[in-house]
Motif scaffolding. Sequence first.
Motif, PDB file in Angstrom:
ATOM      1  N   LYS A   1       0.846  -1.189   0.000  1.00 50.20           N
ATOM      2  CA  LYS A   1       0.000   0.000   0.000  1.00 50.20           C
ATOM      3  C   LYS A   1       0.883   1.241   0.000  1.00 50.20           C
ATOM      4  O   LYS A   1       1.714   1.421   0.874  1.00 50.20           O
ATOM      5  CB  LYS A   1      -0.904   0.015   1.236  1.00 50.20           C
ATOM      6  CG  LYS A   1      -1.817   1.219   1.297  1.00 50.20           C
ATOM      7  CD  LYS A   1      -2.906   1.148   0.257  1.00 50.20           C
ATOM      8  CE  LYS A   1      -3.754   2.397   0.235  1.00 50.20           C
ATOM      9  NZ  LYS A   1      -4.766   2.351  -0.824  1.00 50.20           N
TER      10      LYS A   1
ATOM     11  N   TYR B   1       0.909   5.474  -0.250  1.00 54.83           N
ATOM     12  CA  TYR B   1       0.205   6.752  -0.234  1.00 54.83           C
ATOM     13  C   TYR B   1       1.168   7.770  -0.825  1.00 54.83           C
ATOM     14  O   TYR B   1       2.094   8.194  -0.149  1.00 54.83           O
ATOM     15  CB  TYR B   1      -0.164   7.173   1.185  1.00 54.83           C
ATOM     16  CG  TYR B   1      -1.107   6.216   1.884  1.00 54.83           C
ATOM     17  CD1 TYR B   1      -2.465   6.217   1.584  1.00 54.83           C
ATOM     18  CD2 TYR B   1      -0.645   5.329   2.841  1.00 54.83           C
ATOM     19  CE1 TYR B   1      -3.335   5.351   2.215  1.00 54.83           C
ATOM     20  CE2 TYR B   1      -1.516   4.460   3.487  1.00 54.83           C
ATOM     21  CZ  TYR B   1      -2.856   4.479   3.165  1.00 54.83           C
ATOM     22  OH  TYR B   1      -3.715   3.620   3.809  1.00 54.83           O
TER      23      TYR B   1
ATOM     24  N   LEU C   1      -9.913  -6.216   5.289  1.00 54.42           N
ATOM     25  CA  LEU C   1     -11.359  -6.028   5.327  1.00 54.42           C
ATOM     26  C   LEU C   1     -11.914  -5.335   4.086  1.00 54.42           C
ATOM     27  O   LEU C   1     -13.095  -4.982   4.045  1.00 54.42           O
ATOM     28  CB  LEU C   1     -11.735  -5.208   6.561  1.00 54.42           C
ATOM     29  CG  LEU C   1     -11.447  -5.903   7.891  1.00 54.42           C
ATOM     30  CD1 LEU C   1     -11.590  -4.933   9.036  1.00 54.42           C
ATOM     31  CD2 LEU C   1     -12.391  -7.084   8.085  1.00 54.42           C
ATOM     32  N   GLY C   2     -11.067  -5.105   3.096  1.00 52.31           N
ATOM     33  CA  GLY C   2     -11.556  -4.497   1.864  1.00 52.31           C
ATOM     34  C   GLY C   2     -11.878  -3.024   2.006  1.00 52.31           C
ATOM     35  O   GLY C   2     -12.538  -2.452   1.144  1.00 52.31           O
ATOM     36  N   LEU C   3     -11.449  -2.391   3.089  1.00 58.26           N
ATOM     37  CA  LEU C   3     -11.738  -0.965   3.260  1.00 58.26           C
ATOM     38  C   LEU C   3     -10.750  -0.120   2.463  1.00 58.26           C
ATOM     39  O   LEU C   3     -11.113   0.869   1.853  1.00 58.26           O
ATOM     40  CB  LEU C   3     -11.677  -0.580   4.740  1.00 58.26           C
ATOM     41  CG  LEU C   3     -12.750  -1.201   5.627  1.00 58.26           C
ATOM     42  CD1 LEU C   3     -12.506  -0.840   7.088  1.00 58.26           C
ATOM     43  CD2 LEU C   3     -14.127  -0.720   5.204  1.00 58.26           C
ATOM     44  N   ASP C   4      -9.483  -0.503   2.513  1.00 57.05           N
ATOM     45  CA  ASP C   4      -8.467   0.161   1.704  1.00 57.05           C
ATOM     46  C   ASP C   4      -8.089  -0.773   0.567  1.00 57.05           C
ATOM     47  O   ASP C   4      -8.027  -1.983   0.734  1.00 57.05           O
ATOM     48  CB  ASP C   4      -7.217   0.472   2.546  1.00 57.05           C
ATOM     49  CG  ASP C   4      -7.450   1.651   3.472  1.00 57.05           C
ATOM     50  OD1 ASP C   4      -8.618   2.058   3.607  1.00 57.05           O
ATOM     51  OD2 ASP C   4      -6.478   2.150   4.060  1.00 57.05           O
ATOM     52  N   ARG C   5      -7.837  -0.160  -0.573  1.00 56.10           N
ATOM     53  CA  ARG C   5      -7.509  -0.942  -1.750  1.00 56.10           C
ATOM     54  C   ARG C   5      -5.991  -1.106  -1.817  1.00 56.10           C
ATOM     55  O   ARG C   5      -5.272  -0.120  -1.807  1.00 56.10           O
ATOM     56  CB  ARG C   5      -7.979  -0.147  -2.967  1.00 56.10           C
ATOM     57  CG  ARG C   5      -8.095  -0.878  -4.241  1.00 56.10           C
ATOM     58  CD  ARG C   5      -8.636   0.094  -5.265  1.00 56.10           C
ATOM     59  NE  ARG C   5     -10.031   0.444  -4.962  1.00 56.10           N
ATOM     60  CZ  ARG C   5     -11.066  -0.270  -5.410  1.00 56.10           C
ATOM     61  NH1 ARG C   5     -10.871  -1.317  -6.168  1.00 56.10           N
ATOM     62  NH2 ARG C   5     -12.304   0.083  -5.114  1.00 56.10           N
TER      63      ARG C   5
ATOM     64  N   TYR D   1     -12.111 -10.325   0.403  1.00 54.15           N
ATOM     65  CA  TYR D   1     -13.210  -9.875   1.253  1.00 54.15           C
ATOM     66  C   TYR D   1     -14.455  -9.507   0.450  1.00 54.15           C
ATOM     67  O   TYR D   1     -15.573  -9.854   0.825  1.00 54.15           O
ATOM     68  CB  TYR D   1     -12.761  -8.679   2.107  1.00 54.15           C
ATOM     69  CG  TYR D   1     -13.738  -8.336   3.203  1.00 54.15           C
ATOM     70  CD1 TYR D   1     -13.653  -8.951   4.444  1.00 54.15           C
ATOM     71  CD2 TYR D   1     -14.756  -7.417   2.991  1.00 54.15           C
ATOM     72  CE1 TYR D   1     -14.558  -8.656   5.457  1.00 54.15           C
ATOM     73  CE2 TYR D   1     -15.667  -7.113   4.000  1.00 54.15           C
ATOM     74  CZ  TYR D   1     -15.568  -7.738   5.216  1.00 54.15           C
ATOM     75  OH  TYR D   1     -16.462  -7.443   6.214  1.00 54.15           O
TER      76      TYR D   1
ATOM     77  N   PRO E   1     -20.307 -11.217   4.720  1.00 54.52           N
ATOM     78  CA  PRO E   1     -19.049 -10.713   5.294  1.00 54.52           C
ATOM     79  C   PRO E   1     -19.022 -10.714   6.823  1.00 54.52           C
ATOM     80  O   PRO E   1     -18.083 -11.247   7.418  1.00 54.52           O
ATOM     81  CB  PRO E   1     -18.965  -9.286   4.757  1.00 54.52           C
ATOM     82  CG  PRO E   1     -19.876  -9.230   3.590  1.00 54.52           C
ATOM     83  CD  PRO E   1     -20.906 -10.273   3.772  1.00 54.52           C
ATOM     84  N   LEU E   2     -20.066 -10.187   7.465  1.00 49.74           N
ATOM     85  CA  LEU E   2     -20.022 -10.107   8.933  1.00 49.74           C
ATOM     86  C   LEU E   2     -20.185 -11.473   9.589  1.00 49.74           C
ATOM     87  O   LEU E   2     -19.848 -11.647  10.744  1.00 49.74           O
ATOM     88  CB  LEU E   2     -21.100  -9.155   9.467  1.00 49.74           C
ATOM     89  CG  LEU E   2     -20.891  -7.659   9.220  1.00 49.74           C
ATOM     90  CD1 LEU E   2     -21.851  -6.845  10.078  1.00 49.74           C
ATOM     91  CD2 LEU E   2     -19.464  -7.214   9.484  1.00 49.74           C
TER      92      LEU E   2
ATOM     93  N   ALA F   1     -14.638  -7.890  13.111  1.00 51.12           N
ATOM     94  CA  ALA F   1     -13.462  -7.060  13.325  1.00 51.12           C
ATOM     95  C   ALA F   1     -13.751  -5.928  14.292  1.00 51.12           C
ATOM     96  O   ALA F   1     -14.843  -5.375  14.317  1.00 51.12           O
ATOM     97  CB  ALA F   1     -12.979  -6.482  12.003  1.00 51.12           C
TER      98      ALA F   1
ATOM     99  N   TRP G   1     -15.707   3.845  16.514  1.00 51.87           N
ATOM    100  CA  TRP G   1     -16.496   3.881  15.290  1.00 51.87           C
ATOM    101  C   TRP G   1     -17.972   3.595  15.605  1.00 51.87           C
ATOM    102  O   TRP G   1     -18.533   2.602  15.145  1.00 51.87           O
ATOM    103  CB  TRP G   1     -15.976   2.888  14.265  1.00 51.87           C
ATOM    104  CG  TRP G   1     -14.698   3.315  13.625  1.00 51.87           C
ATOM    105  CD1 TRP G   1     -14.055   4.508  13.783  1.00 51.87           C
ATOM    106  CD2 TRP G   1     -13.879   2.559  12.710  1.00 51.87           C
ATOM    107  NE1 TRP G   1     -12.907   4.540  13.034  1.00 51.87           N
ATOM    108  CE2 TRP G   1     -12.781   3.362  12.379  1.00 51.87           C
ATOM    109  CE3 TRP G   1     -14.000   1.288  12.164  1.00 51.87           C
ATOM    110  CZ2 TRP G   1     -11.782   2.927  11.502  1.00 51.87           C
ATOM    111  CZ3 TRP G   1     -13.017   0.856  11.299  1.00 51.87           C
ATOM    112  CH2 TRP G   1     -11.919   1.670  10.955  1.00 51.87           C
TER     113      TRP G   1
END
Lengths: 238, 305
Positions: free
Chosen positions: B9, B11, B48-52, B65, B71-72, B77, B83
């Motif tokens: 990853k 940035y 968790l597929g939140l960030d690519r 994911y 998924p749940l 998680a 949150w």
Amino acid sequence: MNLLAVERIKLFSTRSPWFCMIGALGLTVGFASILAIKSEHVSVGATQGMYLLGLMVVMVMSTLAVTTEYRFGTIRTTFQAVPRRTGALLAKTTVVALVAGLVGEVAAFGSLGAAKLLQPGAALSLSTAADWRAVAGSGLVYALAGVMAVAVGVLVRQSAGAVAILLVVPLLVENLVGLIPDLGAKIQPWLPFQAAGAFLRGTHEGAPYSPWGALAYFAVLAAVLLGAALVVAKKRDA
Amino acid sequence: MIEAIGLTKRYGSTVAVDNLSFTVRSGRVTGFLGPNGAGKSTTMRMILGLDRPTAGSVLIDGKPYQELRHPLRTVGALLDAKWVHPNRSARNHLRWMAAASGLPAGRVDEVLDQVGLTSVANKRAGGFSLGMSQRLGIAGALLGDPKVLLFDEPVNGLDPEGILWIRRFMQDLAKQGRTVLVSSHLLSEMALTAEDLVVIGRGRLISQGSTADLIGGATQNTVLVRTPQAQHLGNALAHKGFQVESKPDGSLVVSGASSDQVGDVAASCGVVLHELSPQRGSLEEAFMQLTGDSVEYQSSEVAAR
């Protein structure tokens, strides 16, 4: 169906949407009531005078439904539960638009009803298609504005920024554009909330669209914004 | 089972996770260890597929994911206990999560009971203490009775009682055959909780293996000896091939030898011993040795110059 239930639970399990709904109804119906008390010749159109203010409040509610999710991180939990983000966001848009539309209808007919009750002698029956559009059309405008507000919320992600955009554009920017000599008058009909207003209040001579054309244009703008928001949300890290 | 393959990853020009590959097995607690800023949370968000991921992939029981059917009900998680909408009650928070995964509403009360939040279920989550928030987060993770569980720094800021509760809880979950991945920057905590460790630093894998092996392998065991005849014994030990270091107080630190061997040498040359004690390397030492040059925000003497 599951996803709609999810968004319904989310929307109604915090207080601010309720405050916004009550606020929007209080402002519109309240204004119409005062007007009816003060004027014997109140018209159908006049009872809908505060429609834009009620609309603002409903747009704030709609955009907060998204930005608070980003603010408090629940959007991540949402995307964990529903990895197909487009589906989750479309469900939210649907629920918000339905609620906004319902508030719009209640506000419009509530205003008319309050005026009738307080000034029984006034000519307040819905006799023409234009009258019907001015009142019953509110729900459609509110629903589409709700879609726009959700889209702006997804794109901006911050409550303050999204609310500022949604208030400044219809209340200030669209009116200031009219001050530009020559050009202003030509651009103005193509601004979203001018078009929505033209649908409700009827179009002037020489307008580039019919009232229903104006609504269709407003709907297209909402759809484009929503499309952009869905694409961005899908690509972006949550 | 969680399988990361070449996970990367970026940035902009910063590389948060760099070609990371590891496997998390089921039936045991796996510690995900690294200094702050090592890329643990980013990795968990990618799981968790939140960030690519910029490159590479991560599979949960063989699937990405996004392709999980429920998924749940597959992965639970707790990445951040905050949150939660502060004005929503604990029960309503879990209710929408349950609705999103097609679980009956009754399941909400079950998990609330499991984490001990039944009495405050209708209170707004914004008023919860950190410990209560963590419990609510865990309730959310357990909601779908998932086979795979992820926890990001679950004991951060908890009191000893809360830490103990979470530690036992995770071990119980693993005993039920689930896959449990827990991140932490505290090795001492992981040594008590996790059987396996995945250690990363600056987004790269530093080592992976069982906790005992990693700690044993990374720390050197030494023996401390005090004797009036330090010089004599030191020579004898050095002659045997052991490394001997003299301390300013006259004691000796012998590396590469067990205390038995040092005692034998002392006896064979007739040296009197006042103290003979094996020194186990500390966990922190092991951790520093493993991650030494991979701390992102290092406060070294060089930097201070």
